[in-house]
Design an enzyme around this catalytic site. Structure first.
Site, mmCIF file in Angstrom:
data_model
loop_
_atom_site.group_PDB
_atom_site.id
_atom_site.type_symbol
_atom_site.label_atom_id
_atom_site.label_comp_id
_atom_site.label_asym_id
_atom_site.label_seq_id
_atom_site.Cartn_x
_atom_site.Cartn_y
_atom_site.Cartn_z
ATOM 1 N N LYS A 22 0.922 -1.260 0.076
ATOM 2 C CA LYS A 22 0.056 -0.099 0.162
ATOM 3 C C LYS A 22 0.755 1.206 -0.197
ATOM 4 O O LYS A 22 0.415 2.197 -0.518
ATOM 5 C CB LYS A 22 -0.694 -0.218 1.024
ATOM 6 C CG LYS A 22 -1.726 1.126 1.085
ATOM 7 C CD LYS A 22 -2.091 1.562 2.581
ATOM 8 C CE LYS A 22 -0.946 1.991 3.713
ATOM 9 N NZ LYS A 22 -1.863 2.872 4.595
ATOM 10 N N ASN A 23 1.910 1.431 0.885
ATOM 11 C CA ASN A 23 2.584 2.568 1.021
ATOM 12 C C ASN A 23 3.786 2.692 -0.140
ATOM 13 O O ASN A 23 4.609 3.643 0.082
ATOM 14 C CB ASN A 23 3.789 2.311 2.040
ATOM 15 C CG ASN A 23 2.415 2.717 3.379
ATOM 16 O OD1 ASN A 23 1.847 3.144 3.291
ATOM 17 N ND2 ASN A 23 3.258 2.070 4.553
ATOM 18 N N CYS A 116 -4.708 8.332 10.157
ATOM 19 C CA CYS A 116 -4.722 7.885 11.528
ATOM 20 C C CYS A 116 -4.517 8.386 12.442
ATOM 21 O O CYS A 116 -3.698 9.047 12.755
ATOM 22 C CB CYS A 116 -3.773 6.444 11.527
ATOM 23 S SG CYS A 116 -4.578 5.058 10.633
ATOM 24 N N ARG A 121 1.790 14.635 13.186
ATOM 25 C CA ARG A 121 1.884 14.254 11.884
ATOM 26 C C ARG A 121 1.607 15.818 10.852
ATOM 27 O O ARG A 121 1.170 15.392 9.879
ATOM 28 C CB ARG A 121 2.174 13.069 11.050
ATOM 29 C CG ARG A 121 1.822 12.310 11.586
ATOM 30 C CD ARG A 121 1.598 10.581 11.103
ATOM 31 N NE ARG A 121 0.077 10.640 10.559
ATOM 32 C CZ ARG A 121 -0.352 9.792 10.269
ATOM 33 N NH1 ARG A 121 0.359 8.251 9.372
ATOM 34 N NH2 ARG A 121 -1.739 9.312 10.051
ATOM 35 N N ASP A 305 5.834 0.564 12.325
ATOM 36 C CA ASP A 305 4.196 0.025 11.573
ATOM 37 C C ASP A 305 4.030 -0.923 12.056
ATOM 38 O O ASP A 305 3.388 -1.496 11.973
ATOM 39 C CB ASP A 305 4.287 -0.343 10.247
ATOM 40 C CG ASP A 305 3.428 1.535 9.841
ATOM 41 O OD1 ASP A 305 2.974 2.371 10.303
ATOM 42 O OD2 ASP A 305 3.811 1.819 8.400
ATOM 43 N N ARG A 397 -8.070 0.051 5.828
ATOM 44 C CA ARG A 397 -6.940 0.273 5.300
ATOM 45 C C ARG A 397 -5.754 0.400 4.372
ATOM 46 O O ARG A 397 -4.626 0.670 3.989
ATOM 47 C CB ARG A 397 -6.615 1.849 6.058
ATOM 48 C CG ARG A 397 -7.663 3.146 6.594
ATOM 49 C CD ARG A 397 -7.957 4.026 7.059
ATOM 50 N NE ARG A 397 -6.838 4.160 6.404
ATOM 51 C CZ ARG A 397 -5.421 4.953 7.066
ATOM 52 N NH1 ARG A 397 -5.485 4.559 8.298
ATOM 53 N NH2 ARG A 397 -4.451 5.648 6.114
#
Length: 427
Positions: A22-23, A116, A121, A305, A397
């Site tokens: 995903k990233n 999230c 951030r 993560d 997600r």
């Protein structure tokens, strides 16, 4: 809202193929705006965040189809550089659109992104990098307007090796005039994947994977077809789940080089791991051992993560472990939920002291963010009794139907969706 119902206590067993990252996929989809034409991206997982990104691209005038694990984009119709606020607030990764839209249209309007709630951030590093390339920034409340007649290469130093800022600056600099150097750049595999994608389209970038990235601006890029790398966080999540349930699992389509820190941690905990090319085998028949200290830090150190998932394993370990979080100050929200299941964890500022217990017990818990949700699923798989995980949309997600993925390994996990009101028949 959907919820997951898990009957725990059964070791995971079998073989699984890991989804695309995903990233890596999200910035690559955003970078497709840098080209005028048709781009095909393979190995793109079907996730809520991917859906949001594709909806944004459609709103900007692109055509986007997601069939199986392939996304086909036609960016030739892109006619807007204004990203809708409602869509931006659904996903933090929408910030990746800033660099490509600025490079293509000379202006972009975005809003503070969502995502999230795991801590502060800021996007300051993104903005500072674009300013260094010649952009002007105007902020009006949550709206950010960025414009430049012509971006020019520059030397950009990041105060912190931010993944998002590194990628945004890379994408903006690809079409800038001259050379750009990013020092103290993030080194994550997803940044390396973005470099490969951009270079496949004709960009001239070197250095991704090191702390210095150099970009030579080009006049234009050309369409291409590209395949996204495997998801290292999904890989790690399944590895930890196998260890926590004392199972035997084979993972295919992985990149073990991206998981060196996790493999080291799991082996210290007594987990048996073998690596053969892109295949990882994980086995654990005994109670894991405590680990005196794990510290999350930017890649290639231990990833934030995977902090919550590994904490579940430590909660079941023999002894006392300490997990220190240095990236996000709000990333211990899963601790209260694990405590509901019998875990013995105490948080002291940015450190969690984990005293292992012989077993966890099923309970009703809430996924407060993406990775916390994955951790609670692992806890449910390892626990005695039934666990109900609520707020599953957070998990969706980043994990493509996590119940189906784990079900293929023998997990007793089902998704329960609420019955729509109009489907209820009243006699």
């Amino acid at each position: 809202m959907d919820k997951l119902v898990i009957e725990g206590g059964k070791p995971l067993s079998g073989t699984i193929v890991i989804q695309g990252a995903k990233n890596a996929a999200l910035p690559i989809l955003a970078a497709s705006l840098l080209v005028d034409g048709k781009v095909t991206i393979d190995h793109v997982p079907r996730l809520l965040d991917i859906d949001v990104m594709l909806n944004i691209l459609r709103d900007l005038g692109c055509r986007a189809e997601h069939t199986g694990e392939t996304v086909m984009l036609d960016t030739s119709g892109a006619n807007s550089s204004h990203v809708p606020e409602a869509l931006m607030r659904q996903m933090r990764s929408s910030i990746f659109l800033m660099g490509p839209l600025l490079a293509r249209f000379g202006e972009v309007t975005i809003y503070q992104p969502g995502g999230c709630a795991i801590g502060e951030r800021k996007i300051d590093l993104h903005l500072q990098g674009l300013i260094a390339l010649g952009a002007q920034i105007e902020e009006e409340g949550s709206r950010i307007i960025c414009y430049s007649k012509r971006l020019r290469g520059a030397e950009v130093h990041l105060d912190f090796p931010s993944v998002g800022a590194t990628e945004n600056i890379m994408m903006a600099a690809v079409l800038a005039e001259g050379f750009t150097t990013i020092s103290n750049a993030a080194r994550e595999p997803e940044i390396q994947d973005l470099q490969r994608f951009l270079n496949t389209m004709g960009a001239k970038i070197i250095g991704a994977g090191t702390d210095t990235i150099t970009i030579e601006g080009v006049e234009r890029l050309t369409p291409c077809r590209y395949q996204v790398i495997p998801d290292r966080i999904v890989t790690g999540t399944v590895m930890v789940a196998a260890a926590a349930t004392r199972g035997q699992v084979t993972l295919q389509n992985t990149n073990p080089a991206h998981l060196t820190s996790l493999i080291h941690v799991l082996r210290r905990a007594g987990v048996q791991i073998t690596v053969d090319g892109d295949i990882i085998k994980v086995g654990s028949a005994i109670r894991p051992k405590a680990i005196d200290r794990i510290v999350t830090s930017p890649y290639p150190a231990f990833p934030t993560d995977l902090q919550s998932q590994v904490m579940v394993l430590l909660a079941l370990a023999d002894g006392v472990s300490i997990m220190k979080e240095t990236i996000f100050e709000g990333r211990f929200k899963h601790v209260d939920e694990l405590s509901r299941m019998g875990a013995d964890i105490r948080v002291d500022l940015n450190a969690a002291i984990v005293r292992g217990v012989p077993r966890l017990y099923g309970a009703t818990v809430e996924a407060t963010d993406l990775r916390a949700g994955a951790a609670l699923v692992i806890a449910g798989l390892a626990a005695h009794g039934k666990t109900v995980v609520e707020q599953v949309h957070h998990i969706d997600r980043g994990y493509a139907r996590i119940e189906s993925m784990l079900g293929r390994l023998g997990a007793r996990i089902k998704r329960h969706s609420p019955v729509p009101n109009d489907s209820i028949i009243i006699p």
